[in-house]
Design a protein around this motif. Sequence first.
Motif, short mmCIF file in Angstrom:
data_model
loop_
_atom_site.label_atom_id
_atom_site.label_comp_id
_atom_site.label_asym_id
_atom_site.label_seq_id
_atom_site.Cartn_x
_atom_site.Cartn_y
_atom_site.Cartn_z
N SER A 149 29.35 40.45 11.82
CA SER A 149 28.10 41.23 11.81
C SER A 149 28.24 42.61 11.19
O SER A 149 27.28 43.16 10.65
CB SER A 149 27.57 41.37 13.25
OG SER A 149 28.50 42.06 14.06
N PHE A 161 19.67 38.39 11.06
CA PHE A 161 20.60 37.27 11.22
C PHE A 161 19.94 35.96 10.80
O PHE A 161 18.73 35.78 10.94
CB PHE A 161 21.06 37.18 12.68
CG PHE A 161 21.82 38.40 13.14
CD1 PHE A 161 23.07 38.69 12.61
CD2 PHE A 161 21.27 39.25 14.08
CE1 PHE A 161 23.76 39.81 13.02
CE2 PHE A 161 21.96 40.37 14.51
CZ PHE A 161 23.21 40.66 13.98
N ALA A 171 29.27 34.80 15.83
CA ALA A 171 29.38 36.13 15.22
C ALA A 171 30.53 36.93 15.78
O ALA A 171 30.66 37.08 17.00
CB ALA A 171 28.07 36.90 15.41
#
Length: 367
Positions: A149, A161, A171
Motif C-alpha cells: 500500500s 484500492f 496488502a
Amino acid sequence: MKRARNFNAGPAALPLEVLQRAQNEWLNIEDSGMSVMELSHRSAEFEKIHNHAIQTLKEIMEIPDNYEVLLLQGGASLQFSMIPMNILKDGKRADYVLTGSWSEKALKEAKKVGETAVVASSKDDTYTFIPKVTDIEMNEDAAYLHITSNNTIYGTQWKEFPETGSVPLVADMSSDILSRKIDVSKFGIIYAGAQKNLGPSGITVVIIRKDLITDNDKIPSMLNYSIHSKSNSLYNTPPTLAIYLLSLVLDWAKEQGGVEKLAQINEEKAKAIYDTIDNSNGFYKGHALSDSRSHMNVTFTLPTEEAEKQFLKEVKEAGFVGLNGHRSIGGCRASIYNAVPLSHCLELAAFMKKFQESYSAKETQAL
C-alpha cells in the motif's frame, strides 16, 4: 535532553507520550512488582495487555467480527512466505502488483511456494507511480491479489484500492497502517511490521478474514495461521515488550482522535514538505509523480550529488535525523509517520527553504 527530529524510515519515531508512560511503568507494570519484560506471557497481567492491544486495534480500525487479529514475529518479510504457504492452493495462481522493492521481495518468496504472475508494474519507470486499478490484469480465479500500500523507498502510495470481487485482496501496510481510514472489509489479509506506525520492531500485525484460516498440517506450526489463531497468538513466547508498546501506541492513537485525526495531521505534514519541493523552481525534485505521492515517505533529490551531500551534512548538524535516501537509490527521504510531530515537518520545510537560498547564493558568487 533535547529530542532529535527523527525522520528515520524504520525503526522510526515513537510518540513521546508513549515513551514517557513506558518509563513510568518500567519497573512496576500493573502493580506486579515486575517490569513487563519479566512477566510470564501466561500471566493474567500480560494477558490483559495482550488482549487490550488486539481489542484496541479492532476498535480503531473498525475491524469486522469476521476477521482475526494475530500478533506474530518475523516482520513483514516472514509474511511474504506465510501468505502463499497458507492460501496459495494447488492449481491456483497468486497475482502481484509490483510498485517497489518490497513487493518484489514478496513475489520472490511466493514463487518458491507456487504459481505467480505480475499483473501490473511501474518497475520500468523506476517505480515513480502506482498503476491505475483499471490497468491491473487480474486473474478472476486467482488465489489472491497482493499489493504494497505504501512504498518507503520510492515514496509512492495507493490512493484507491482495486475491487477484487471474490479474490482476496492482500496488502502489505507496514508503512502506512493507521495513517488513514480504510475499509478493512475490502481486504482478505492486511499485514504490517510495527516499526513504523504501530510500535517498535519485533512484532507484526496480521488482520485476516476468518474464512482464509484453514487447517493444514503440512505447514510448519510457526508458519500456520490456524495454529496462531487457535492459541490467540500465544503458541510460543511472544515479544512481550513489543506488544506492550504496541498497546500504548494504540492508546495514544485513540487519544489523538483516532485514524481520522491522524490522517488530517499527516496530510498537513506531507503538504508542508511537498509544497517546499514544488515551489523550489526545480532545486528539489520529488521522485514520485504527484498523483502517487506518499503521505508517509517524501523522497526527493537535489540538483547535484555535491548539493545532496552538503544538504545531508547540514541538515544532520541542525538536529534532523534519518534524511538519507535508501541505499539502493540514494537521494533524500523524510519519513513522516504518525509519531512525527507536525512541528518537526514545518521545521524541516523551513530548513529546506533556507538551504536552497544559501546554496544558490554560494553558486551565484562562485560564478
